[in-house]
Write an enzyme that holds these catalytic residues in place. Structure first.
Site, PDB file in Angstrom:
ATOM      1  N   LYS A 270       0.826  -1.203   0.000  1.00  0.00           N
ATOM      2  CA  LYS A 270       0.000   0.000   0.000  1.00  0.00           C
ATOM      3  C   LYS A 270       0.866   1.261   0.000  1.00  0.00           C
ATOM      4  CE  LYS A 270      -4.120  -1.928   0.033  1.00  0.00           C
ATOM      5  NZ  LYS A 270      -4.983  -2.055   1.209  1.00  0.00           N
TER       6      LYS A 270
ATOM      7  N   ARG B  42      -3.309 -10.825   3.724  1.00  0.00           N
ATOM      8  CA  ARG B  42      -3.494 -10.744   2.275  1.00  0.00           C
ATOM      9  C   ARG B  42      -2.270 -10.039   1.673  1.00  0.00           C
ATOM     10  NH1 ARG B  42      -5.776  -7.234  -1.538  1.00  0.00           N
ATOM     11  NH2 ARG B  42      -7.003  -8.265  -3.169  1.00  0.00           N
TER      12      ARG B  42
END
Length: 340
Positions: free
Chosen positions: A279, A317
């Site tokens: 991210k 994840r």
């Protein structure tokens, strides 16, 4: 309203009376008592309200046959032309299949397959296109003997139907069943687990000045409301996974506050999923070129993953299974004496 954040520990010197965290590898003997007015300090685990103590300690039900008494890795497969993380590298079906098999061989215990990019600023994908991207890949994997569970990453019931028919066993909804009114009924009818994720706004708008009164408690309350809605639709809590939605309508400061307080989400009585892989906030903190390049955020992803493991998060994840698996093995060996 009162909230309790267990102080998760993994040290082998476990004091008498310490309680297991969600039936997993962490324990706690204290929790921080939080309110909207601020922290009220620490409270002994033995003094927690009985319902709170039960939700914090009860073992989580297996997920698609996979026990959650150890951290599990979910491999990300984006069959999109515009993913932020891999730039459409796996949009072609042959590449998608090869990458999925490689992740499973490397240690992915779940594969999460998505056909609609939810990066900041992304536009909606028509359901027919999303089905065409995902269902054939899932079917080919299952027909080829893939043994790990497959999750369909979608907000749309029609896409979920096609994926489940093709062999998927989990639904992962970034809209927490709030986008498509038919998706909750489908999940209940099919009897599959569902992941409810927090997001502020839509992918197209979510990073336009996100604001919270208290991001940790606001996200907790949102997920509690969505769990209640899912249960009202006939989905039992033991089939619900919660995801605080790192990067979905959050600033760097919001993401860090959620990461520091992750253990609070065990109080919802569900398995917890952390999706922080590659991210943008990782690049913003790490520097060294990672601000602009997602592929340079792997070491930062590993650090965040292990921080989540240390707070008892069950499902991680990630894009980079080899690196995450190696880090997890070393963490387990160093902290718990577990050898593969």
């Amino acid at each position: 309203m009162d909230y309790f954040r267990p102080i998760a520990m993994t040290d082998p010197a476990r004091p008498e009376g310490a309680l297991p965290l969600a039936g997993g590898w962490c324990w706690f003997d204290r929790a921080e008592h939080l309110t909207r007015a601020g922290s009220r300090g620490l409270v002994a685990a033995s003094e927690l309200p009985e319902d709170v103590r039960h939700r914090l300690t009860a073992p989580r039900a297996p997920l698609a046959g996979l026990s959650l008494d150890a951290p599990r890795l979910m491999g990300i497969l984006n069959v999109t032309p515009d993913s932020f993380s891999d730039g459409g590298r796996f949009h072609a079906p042959d590449r998608a299949l090869a990458h999925a098999r490689a992740m499973a061989e490397a240690g992915a215990e779940i594969l999460d397959i998505g056909g609609e990019s939810t990066r900041p600023g992304s536009a909606d994908v028509e359901r027919e296109e999303e089905i065409a991207r995902t269902a054939p890949v899932i079917a080919a994997l299952k027909e080829g003997g893939l043994r790990v569970p497959v999750s369909i990453d979608t907000r749309k019931s029609a896409v979920a139907v096609a994926a489940l028919d093709a062999g998927a066993e989990i639904v992962n909804d970034v809209a927490a069943l709030g986008y498509d009114p038919d998706l909750a009924a489908l999940v209940a009818r099919r009897g599959v687990p569902v992941c409810l994720m927090h997001a502020q706004g839509t992918p197209a708008t979510m990073q336009a000045d996100p604001r919270y009164d208290n991001v940790l408690l606001d996200v907790y309350d949102f997920l509690a409301e969505r769990i209640a809605a899912a249960e009202a639709a006939g989905i039992p809590r033991e089939r619900i996974i919660v995801d605080p939605g790192i990067g979905f309508g959050k600033t760097v400061a919001h993401n860090l506050a959620l990461l520091r307080g992750l253990s609070i989400f065990h109080g919802l009585g569900c398995a917890v999923l952390l999706g922080a892989s590659r991210k943008r906030f990782i690049g913003a903190i790490a520097g060294c070129g990672a601000e602009a390049r997602a592929d340079l955020r792997v070491p930062g992803t590993v650090a965040v993953t292990l921080a989540g493991v240390a707070q008892g998060v069950q499902i991680h994840r990630v894009h980079d299974i080899v690196e995450a698996k190696q880090a997890l093995r070393l963490w387990q060996a160093a902290t718990q004496g577990e050898e593969p």
